[in-house]
Design a protein around this motif. Structure first.
Motif, mmCIF file in Angstrom:
data_model
loop_
_atom_site.group_PDB
_atom_site.id
_atom_site.type_symbol
_atom_site.label_atom_id
_atom_site.label_comp_id
_atom_site.label_asym_id
_atom_site.label_seq_id
_atom_site.Cartn_x
_atom_site.Cartn_y
_atom_site.Cartn_z
ATOM 1 N N THR B 64 0.838 -1.185 0.000
ATOM 2 C CA THR B 64 0.000 0.000 0.000
ATOM 3 C C THR B 64 0.880 1.245 0.000
ATOM 4 N N VAL B 65 0.509 2.217 -0.815
ATOM 5 C CA VAL B 65 1.263 3.463 -0.954
ATOM 6 C C VAL B 65 0.375 4.621 -0.518
ATOM 7 N N LEU B 66 0.941 5.568 0.225
ATOM 8 C CA LEU B 66 0.154 6.659 0.803
ATOM 9 C C LEU B 66 0.838 8.000 0.617
ATOM 10 N N SER B 67 0.050 9.032 0.308
ATOM 11 C CA SER B 67 0.610 10.377 0.242
ATOM 12 C C SER B 67 -0.480 11.405 0.505
ATOM 13 N N VAL B 68 -0.097 12.592 0.997
ATOM 14 C CA VAL B 68 -1.077 13.654 1.254
ATOM 15 C C VAL B 68 -0.662 14.928 0.533
ATOM 16 N N ASP B 69 -1.645 15.646 -0.004
ATOM 17 C CA ASP B 69 -1.396 16.906 -0.690
ATOM 18 C C ASP B 69 -2.542 17.862 -0.373
ATOM 19 N N THR B 70 -2.218 19.116 -0.145
ATOM 20 C CA THR B 70 -3.214 20.076 0.322
ATOM 21 C C THR B 70 -3.338 21.256 -0.631
ATOM 22 N N ALA B 71 -4.563 21.666 -0.896
ATOM 23 C CA ALA B 71 -4.827 22.843 -1.732
ATOM 24 C C ALA B 71 -5.573 23.877 -0.895
ATOM 25 N N VAL B 72 -5.072 25.106 -0.891
ATOM 26 C CA VAL B 72 -5.650 26.177 -0.081
ATOM 27 C C VAL B 72 -6.166 27.298 -0.986
ATOM 28 N N GLN B 73 -7.357 27.782 -0.641
ATOM 29 C CA GLN B 73 -7.997 28.879 -1.381
ATOM 30 C C GLN B 73 -7.053 30.083 -1.510
ATOM 31 N N ASP B 74 -7.032 30.672 -2.677
ATOM 32 C CA ASP B 74 -6.248 31.876 -2.977
ATOM 33 C C ASP B 74 -4.747 31.645 -2.949
ATOM 34 N N ARG B 75 -4.347 30.395 -2.719
ATOM 35 C CA ARG B 75 -2.924 30.047 -2.813
ATOM 36 C C ARG B 75 -2.743 28.984 -3.899
ATOM 37 N N HIS B 76 -3.598 27.982 -3.880
ATOM 38 C CA HIS B 76 -3.535 26.943 -4.909
ATOM 39 C C HIS B 76 -4.699 27.034 -5.889
ATOM 40 N N PHE B 77 -5.759 27.693 -5.493
ATOM 41 C CA PHE B 77 -6.894 27.864 -6.411
ATOM 42 C C PHE B 77 -7.632 29.143 -6.044
ATOM 43 N N ARG B 78 -8.402 29.650 -7.010
ATOM 44 C CA ARG B 78 -9.231 30.827 -6.772
ATOM 45 C C ARG B 78 -10.646 30.516 -7.233
ATOM 46 N N LEU B 79 -11.609 30.937 -6.425
ATOM 47 C CA LEU B 79 -13.011 30.655 -6.757
ATOM 48 C C LEU B 79 -13.468 31.422 -7.999
ATOM 49 N N ASP B 80 -12.749 32.485 -8.371
ATOM 50 C CA ASP B 80 -13.125 33.203 -9.600
ATOM 51 C C ASP B 80 -12.386 32.661 -10.823
ATOM 52 N N TRP B 81 -11.468 31.728 -10.632
ATOM 53 C CA TRP B 81 -10.751 31.117 -11.761
ATOM 54 C C TRP B 81 -11.262 29.714 -12.064
ATOM 55 N N ALA B 97 -1.161 11.939 -8.087
ATOM 56 C CA ALA B 97 0.081 11.927 -8.871
ATOM 57 C C ALA B 97 1.261 11.430 -8.031
ATOM 58 N N ASP B 98 1.251 11.724 -6.737
ATOM 59 C CA ASP B 98 2.338 11.264 -5.866
ATOM 60 C C ASP B 98 2.324 9.751 -5.705
ATOM 61 N N VAL B 99 1.137 9.182 -5.686
ATOM 62 C CA VAL B 99 0.993 7.734 -5.573
ATOM 63 C C VAL B 99 1.383 7.063 -6.899
ATOM 64 N N ALA B 100 0.960 7.677 -8.009
ATOM 65 C CA ALA B 100 1.341 7.164 -9.332
ATOM 66 C C ALA B 100 2.855 7.199 -9.503
ATOM 67 N N ALA B 101 3.482 8.223 -8.917
ATOM 68 C CA ALA B 101 4.933 8.391 -9.057
ATOM 69 C C ALA B 101 5.723 7.317 -8.315
#
Lengths: 342, 342
Positions: B64-81, B97-101
Motif C-alpha cells: 500500500t502506498v500513501l501520500s497527502v497533498d493540500t490545496a488552499v484557497q487563494d494560494r492553490h486555487f481561486r473561486l473566480d478562476w 500523482a504522488d501515488v502514481a509516481a
C-alpha cells in the motif's frame, strides 16, 4: 469522521434553497449527503468498508484501516490554551482514536500542516515534534506530510492502522449486548469549562488543595489520554461494535443505535467520570455539570463498544442493547446534544 | 510532498534566530528538518519507505502506498478562476500523482475539507462531486472524509494506492539511464499566465482563430490531465526512479539527482510542450516563456522517470543520467527556480 445518519436528507432537500450556507444545513446532514453522492459499488474492489464508519478498511493479507481528522486553530485548539507540542500530539490522538475504534493498532500517520507564513519556526517544529512523539507513543510512525501556507493553523491527520482482528464496525450491536466504555467521560469538557472560565481567575479563588483538579482538567482538554490499545483488545475478544467518543456519548449512541437497528439503554450513574470532575463542577457552581459533561461533552476519545460477553479489563459497563430502536438515558430520551462543527 | 534535500540544515541552524518565521526559512528546508526530527527506525516495522519520497509504502501482501497533498484557497486555487467541481477534481489529481509516481494505481482517497460556515452548500457539494468523479476516473473510491469549519477553503487529500510492481523511488537513477516525461510540461504555467493576465482582456485583443489556445491553457491550469496510468506502466517495465512534476521540472531534477547521487543532463528542446504554449507566449509577448514554463512552471503533475531501457509508449526522452553530480540544462547549471509554498 462521523458515522451514518438516520433519515439522511436527499440532495434535493438540502440544496432546494439556493442561498443556503453549510452552517444552515449542519455538519451531520452534509456528511450524509456527501456520502450518498459517493456511493458506487462498481469501482475499487479493494475496499471492504467505505465511508460511514469511523475508518475505512482496505482488503489484503493484513487489513489496513484509514481515517482522517482535522484540527483548526481557534475552533479545535487555541494557541493561548495549549502549547504547540500539545496541539500536535492532540491532533494525532483524535485521528488515531478512529482507527482504534475499528480494532486496529496504529501503523502511522500522514499529516497536512497549514499555517500562516508569519508563524514562528519554533511553533511549527514543536507542533511537528508533538505529532512525532505522540505517534511513536501509539506505536506508529510519521509516514508523510505536506506543509502549506494558509491564513490560520490547521492539522489534517490521516491515521493508518493494521487489523489483527476485526474490523469492528458501528453497525453490529446485537440485542443482549452490554455497552461499555474504555475510560472516564467528560474530562475534556470539564477542562474546556475551566479554560473558558479562566484558569488564573479560578485558581485565585480556589483553595490550594484543589489546584490539582484544575490542572488535571486542563490537561484532559489539551491532551486527552484515552487507552487506545483497548481498541485492538476489544476486537481480539470479539466485540460486536465499537466507535470512539469524539462528538459526545449521546451522539455516538444515537449513531450506533441507528446503524445497528437496536435500542440502547444507558444508566448515567454507571458512566465513569474523572475524579476531578465533581471538584470542578463545584468550583464553577453547577452541580449537574458532571453528568452533562459525561453525556454531551465529547473530545475525550475514549472508546464505546458493545460486547456479547464480559468486556476486557479496563472497560466499564454503562448499559445494554435490546430489540427496538432509540437511545434512552435512565429510561428517558435524551435532551442533550453534542458538538457539531457548523 | 517534496523529496529529500541535499545538505539538509540542522535543527540548530534553522532555529538559531529566535524570531524566525517559516517564511524566512522556506518550505524545503523546513520539510528537511521536520523529516529528520521524525527519523526513528526502531518503531513500526510495517513501513518500508517513510517520509522523503513522493509517497510512503506499507509492507504487506499487496503493498500500500500513501501520500497527502493540500490545496488552499487563494494560494492553490481561486473561486473566480475555477469552478468548485474543478477545485475538487484538481485536488485529487495533485495527490494521486504522488501515488502514481511510486508506480501504484489509485485505490482511493481520504479528504479533509475545511471551509467557512458561510460557504454556500452548493459550493461544498460541487467540490465533493469533483473529488468523487475524479477519484472514480482514476479507478479509486472516496474512502473517508472530514468536514471542519475554517476561515478559508482548503482540501487535504490523502491518496492510497496499490503496487503491482515497484515501488519506484526517487533515489535509484543509474548512470546510463535515460530520463523521460509522461507528457507535455508548462501547460499549467501557461494557463496561469493567461489567468493572471486576464482571460477576457486577452480574448478581446486576440484573433478568434486563437481562442482555442486560451481555452486550452486555462483548462490545463484549472484541471491538469496527466496520464497517471503511466506510473504503474513505468513500474511494470522496471523504471529505476520516478517522481511527479509538481513543483517544477528543475526542482524535481535537483531532488532526483541529489537523492540518486548522479549527474542529470536535460536538453530543453527535447521537453514536450503543449501545442498552445507558443500561441500563448506570443499573445503575452514573451517568446522565452515556453521554455521557462516547461522548466520552472510546475503543477502539471506529469511523471518524470529514469529508465535503463527504452521507456514505454507515451513517454518522451528528455535527457540522460551519468556518473557525477548536479543538474545541467543544455550543458549549463539552471538559473530558474520553481515554486515554493513559503
Amino acid at each position: 469522521m462521523s458515522g451514518p445518519i438516520e433519515g439522511a436528507p436527499t440532495l434535493t432537500a438540502v440544496v432546494n434553497e439556493v442561498n443556503q450556507t453549510i452552517a444552515d444545513v449542519g455538519e451531520r446532514a452534509l456528511l450524509a449527503v456527501m456520502r450518498s453522492a459517493g456511493a458506487d459499488s462498481e469501482v475499487a474492489e479493494d475496499i471492504v468498508i467505505g465511508t460511514g464508519d469511523d475508518a475505512a478498511v482496505l482488503a489484503g493479507n493484513r487489513q489496513t484501516v484509514l481515517s482522517v481528522d482535522t484540527a483548526v486553530q481557534d475552533r479545535h485548539f487555541r494557541l493561548d490554551w495549549s502549547t504547540p507540542w500539545q496541539i500536535g500530539a492532540r491532533s494525532v490522538i483524535a485521528s488515531a482514536a478512529d482507527v482504534a475504534a475499528m480494532g486496529a493498532r496504529l501503523s502511522g500517520v500522514l499529516v497536512s500542516i497549514a499555517m500562516p507564513p508569519t508563524t514562528p519556526v519554533t511553533t511549527l517544529l514543536e507542533i511537528n515534534q508533538g505529532i512525532i512523539d505522540q505517534t511513536h507513543r501509539l506505536g506508529g510512525r510519521v509516514l508523510g506530510g505536506d506543509l502549506v501556507s494558509a491564513s490560520e493553523i490547521s492539522l489534517a491527520v490521516t491515521s493508518v492502522g493494521v487489523l489483527d482482528a476485526g474490523p469492528v464496525t458501528l453497525a453490529n450491536v446485537r440485542p443482549g449486548d452490554v455497552l461499555a466504555v474504555s475510560g472516564p467521560l467528560g474530562a475534556a469538557a470539564a477542562g474546556y469549562a475551566v479554560l473558558a472560565t479562566g484558569v488564573d481567575g479560578l485558581r485565585s479563588r480556589t483553595r490550594r488543595s484543589e489546584h490539582w483538579a484544575i490542572d488535571e482538567a486542563v490537561s484532559a482538554f489539551v491532551l486527552p489520554a484515552p487507552d487506545l490499545a483497548q481498541g485492538p483488545r476489544a476486537a481480539a475478544v470479539g466485540a460486536d461494535a465499537m466507535t470512539d467518543v469524539s462528538d459526545a456519548l449521546i451522539e455516538e449512541l444515537i449513531t450506533m443505535s441507528a446503524a445497528s437497528l437496536v435500542r440502547l439503554d444507558v444508566s448515567s450513574r454507571s458512566i465513569p467520570t474523572p475524579r476531578f470532575a465533581p471538584v470542578i463542577a463545584e468550583l464553577i457552581g453547577d452541580d449537574d455539570s458532571v453528568r452533562r459533561w459525561a453525556l454531551a461533552g465529547g473530545e475525550d476519545h475514549q472508546l464505546l463498544a458493545a460486547f456479547g460477553d464480559a468486556p476486557p479489563h479496563g472497560w466499564t459497563i454503562i448499559g445494554r442493547a435490546s430489540a427496538g430502536a432509540g437511545v434512552f438515558i435512565d429510561g428517558a430520551e435524551p435532551n442533550l446534544h453534542g458538538w457539531q462543527s457548523f
